[in-house]
Scaffold this active site. Structure first.
Site, mmCIF file in Angstrom:
data_model
loop_
_atom_site.group_PDB
_atom_site.id
_atom_site.type_symbol
_atom_site.label_atom_id
_atom_site.label_comp_id
_atom_site.label_asym_id
_atom_site.label_seq_id
_atom_site.Cartn_x
_atom_site.Cartn_y
_atom_site.Cartn_z
ATOM 1 N N LYS A 115 7.086 23.441 -6.811
ATOM 2 C CA LYS A 115 7.201 24.568 -7.901
ATOM 3 C C LYS A 115 6.290 24.024 -8.858
ATOM 4 O O LYS A 115 6.988 24.435 -10.300
ATOM 5 C CB LYS A 115 8.613 25.373 -7.343
ATOM 6 C CG LYS A 115 8.752 25.715 -6.878
ATOM 7 C CD LYS A 115 9.841 27.001 -6.551
ATOM 8 C CE LYS A 115 10.035 28.021 -6.038
ATOM 9 N NZ LYS A 115 11.163 28.726 -5.804
ATOM 10 N N ASN A 116 5.813 23.357 -8.818
ATOM 11 C CA ASN A 116 5.568 22.268 -10.174
ATOM 12 C C ASN A 116 4.036 23.138 -10.725
ATOM 13 O O ASN A 116 3.114 22.428 -9.800
ATOM 14 C CB ASN A 116 5.744 20.488 -9.751
ATOM 15 C CG ASN A 116 4.864 20.075 -10.762
ATOM 16 O OD1 ASN A 116 3.807 20.313 -11.551
ATOM 17 N ND2 ASN A 116 5.701 18.761 -10.763
#
Lengths: 342, 347
Positions: A115-116
């Site tokens: 989730k970056n």
């Protein structure tokens, strides 16, 4: 953000850069805390060591193999630091590194940081540089399947980008169908279905097939926001009078009325029926008062029984239709009077 | 650098008068605790989180400054130190702002910097022409915006671009507004009336806020299917009162802000239950340390603290200054700048 995985990596044989022979020529560069530093953050020697050297390398503009390895350490400590990612790309270009090795490395990083923003963007730049998307569907599939988050926005964005850029639409509907079977409320999967169909084109046959597909899904789970929204989205592709699209396929209206008559009161079903009858009321001149009454009754049921929390919305829908019909009536009367006058 | 750098020494113990604790704390706004939380942000020696977020420091300062201003406590920070920090972050080459020294300029932090400067009425202390050049340079032929030179495209950046230019009063005669609008509208989904990050991407409350805010700033709200999008946004309210960002996701204080501000811009705030939402937001306060978390029981952070306070302000909670839903800044500043983001009337 946890430190544990880094601890594993930087385990016992970790030697600080400040003690490494091959880094003696670099003077570490501390973060400039401005003229009024109050407290120094002393939570991690390791973090400070790595980033002081990273800052020094960036300031110096050194692009070398050891600088690349240093950014690997820095990004392992903080994968969200986009400046380090950017510098890493500069290094990769400069030293003409093997980008396939970079892809493997990124697969690993994404596995841990799905989730970056920065990691996914870096991946995209490398795939573009290689002009080779052959691993991207598998990579995003793993992120969506194995990491337990089939709605990961980053993974979906990357997947859509790869499909669009390299024309990888062929097997996508099959994949999406599998996800919808696994979780019929997966809004991301429904959205992806629409994304693919939009590319393939909404021919009458496709619309027909998709309506059947969606109705079959709704038969299994009726109270499914995503499926109902998808159904409306497909109906809106049917062309013709855009004020009458929800009624363009009578079998869908029949299907919904059947559900209603069988006692189902899902707010999504009722919301759909309200829109359908509203369209009919505004479209048909003949018995529109009866149709309007249907809308009013359903809105009232929503406001008082099935969707009380949004009652003000349902009151608005009813009063809005009423004012539209009143306006129409007035216009008709005016028209008749002018006709008489002539 | 940490937030305490900016706190005036005289403020040291003025919080001694903190509220007495009782069983109803979770239902009341813990005003002074939040002030204290923001003042202390990053103070703990071992604040791993603070160090890890260095790369978004500028936004962190904007979140803290804005939350304090909404609470009427802006004078707790030393204006001079905040502005010194902001000014040091303007890149002399590109004209954009970095999140902190040593990082590259990016649209996200450029907007945060300009928001802070507007709050302190200090736009004349920087080179605004350079900022305009930076933003204009990021617009692409299809109307979209890169976030920085690396070419990531996202509707967030469309919002940041027009918000920055609006605050600088340079929206006209700088970028191609028509094309920018066209790109944002190409990200509108026909299934639910919402918006995603790019054409075809799933509707997402945070990105809907960016797109609705964008249309509010460009005076194009008539392009929205307000009833359809309004209903989808209302559907984000869960029985416990909190709002989620997409179907079947958990409620979150920041999504509560994004949905709430979008509904407010569209004149549809009354379509959801304000009482229940307020209950949810207040339940996300940390009664011990102050600050708000994403959802009840989690650790607070500065980001959710602004959106908690901002949400309560939009809901008309007492003791807070009104907030502008489009720019997420105190309304008095928007008035002072004589800026008028579009807002629809309640039907």
């Amino acid at each position: 953000m946890s430190d544990s995985s880094d601890d594993e990596y930087f385990c016992t044989d970790w030697l600080p850069y400040s003690e490494r022979k091959d880094w003696e020529d670099i003077k570490p560069l501390e973060q400039d805390d401005g003229p009024n530093p109050v407290v120094s953050i002393a939570y991690s020697q390791k973090f400070r060591d790595v980033f002081d050297y990273t800052r020094a390398i960036i300031a110096k503009g050194e692009k070398s193999r050891r600088a690349l390895d240093l950014t690997t350490d820095a990004l392992r400590l903080n994968p969200a630091n986009y400046t380090v990612w950017q510098y890493r790309r500069d290094i990769l270009r400069e030293i003409e590194a093997d980008l396939n090795v970079e892809l493997d490395y990124l697969g690993e990083v994404i596995g841990q940081n799905a989730k970056n923003y920065q990691v996914w963007h870096h991946r995209r730049v490398i795939v573009e540089m290689l002009n080779d998307p052959s691993n991207e569907l598998e990579l995003t599939k793993n992120a969506l399947d194995n990491d337990g988050d089939a709605k990961n926005y980053h993974a979906w964005q990357h997947r859509q980008w790869a499909i669009k850029t390299f024309n990888l639409y062929d097997d996508e509907l099959r994949y999406v169908d599998r996800l919808i079977c696994e979780d019929q409320r997966n809004n991301s999967a429904w959205n992806q279905r629409f994304f693919v169909l939009k590319h393939l084109g909404f021919t009458p046959e496709v619309i027909q097939r998709e309506l059947v597909y969606t109705m079959n899904r709704i038969r299994i789970i009726k109270n499914n926001e995503s499926a109902w929204n998808f159904l409306v989205g497909v109906l809106r592709q049917s062309g013709g009078d855009d004020q009458y699209q929800l009624n363009s396929h009578p079998e869908v209206v029949e299907f919904s009325e059947e559900l209603y008559n069988a006692g189902n009161r899902s707010p999504y079903l009722l919301a759909f029926l309200i829109d359908v009858y509203q369209e009919q009321a505004l479209h048909q001149k003949a018995n529109n008062e009866q149709l309007a009454r249907k809308v009013f009754t359903l809105c009232d049921d929503m406001a008082t029984k099935h969707d009380v929390i949004r009652r003000k919305y349902w009151q608005y829908v009813a009063s809005h239709l009423k004012s539209q019909l009143d306006k129409e009536k007035q216009q008709q009367q005016q028209y008749q009077e002018t006709e008489k006058g002539h | 650098m940490d937030f305490t750098t900016f706190v005036k020494p005289s403020n040291g113990d003025s919080m001694a008068t903190a509220e007495a604790t009782d069983g109803n704390d979770a239902k009341k706004l813990q005003f002074w605790k939040h002030v204290e939380y923001i003042e202390n942000h990053g103070k703990q020696e071992d604040d791993y989180e603070y160090c890890m977020t260095e790369f978004l420091r500028m936004s962190g300062i904007y979140w803290g400054v804005t939350a304090l201003d909404i609470m009427g406590q802006l004078d707790r920070l030393e204006r001079k130190y905040v502005l010194e920090f902001v000014k040091r972050c303007q890149c002399p080459v590109t004209g954009g702002f970095a999140p902190c020294e040593g990082h590259d300029a990016h649209l996200l932090y450029t907007l945060s910097a300009i928001q802070i400067l507007c709050t302190y009425d200090a736009l004349d202390e920087i080179d605004t022409d350079a900022v305009v050049r930076f933003v204009v340079g990021l617009q692409q032929p299809d109307g979209s915006f890169f976030g920085d030179k690396w070419g990531e495209v996202d509707t967030r950046f469309s919002f940041c671009a027009v918000a920055t230019l609006t605050l600088l009063k340079r929206l006209e005669a700088s970028i191609d507004v028509e094309k920018a609008v066209k790109f944002v509208m190409s990200c509108c989904n026909q299934t639910d009336g919402g918006f995603g990050s790019k054409p075809g991407a799933e509707s997402h409350a945070g990105l809907i806020y960016c797109c609705v805010g964008f249309l509010s700033l460009t005076q194009r709200l008539h392009l929205l299917d307000v009833d359809k999008l309004g209903w989808w946004l209302c559907e984000r309210q869960l029985p416990a009162g909190g709002l989620n960002g997409r179907p079947e996701k958990l409620p979150d204080v920041c999504y509560s802000w994004w949905v709430l501000s979008s509904l407010t811009i569209m004149g549809r705030l009354h379509w959801i239950s304000s009482e229940k939402l307020q209950e949810f937001i207040l339940s996300c306060q940390d009664l011990e340390t102050g600050g708000f978390s994403d959802r009840t029981g989690n650790m607070p952070d500065i980001f959710h603290t602004l959106f908690g306070i901002g949400g309560l302000s939009l809901l008309g909670h007492g003791g807070l200054k009104p907030i502008n839903p489009t720019l997420c800044m105190p309304q008095y500043i928007i008035d002072r700048l004589d800026i008028h983001p579009q807002k629809l009337e309640r039907p």
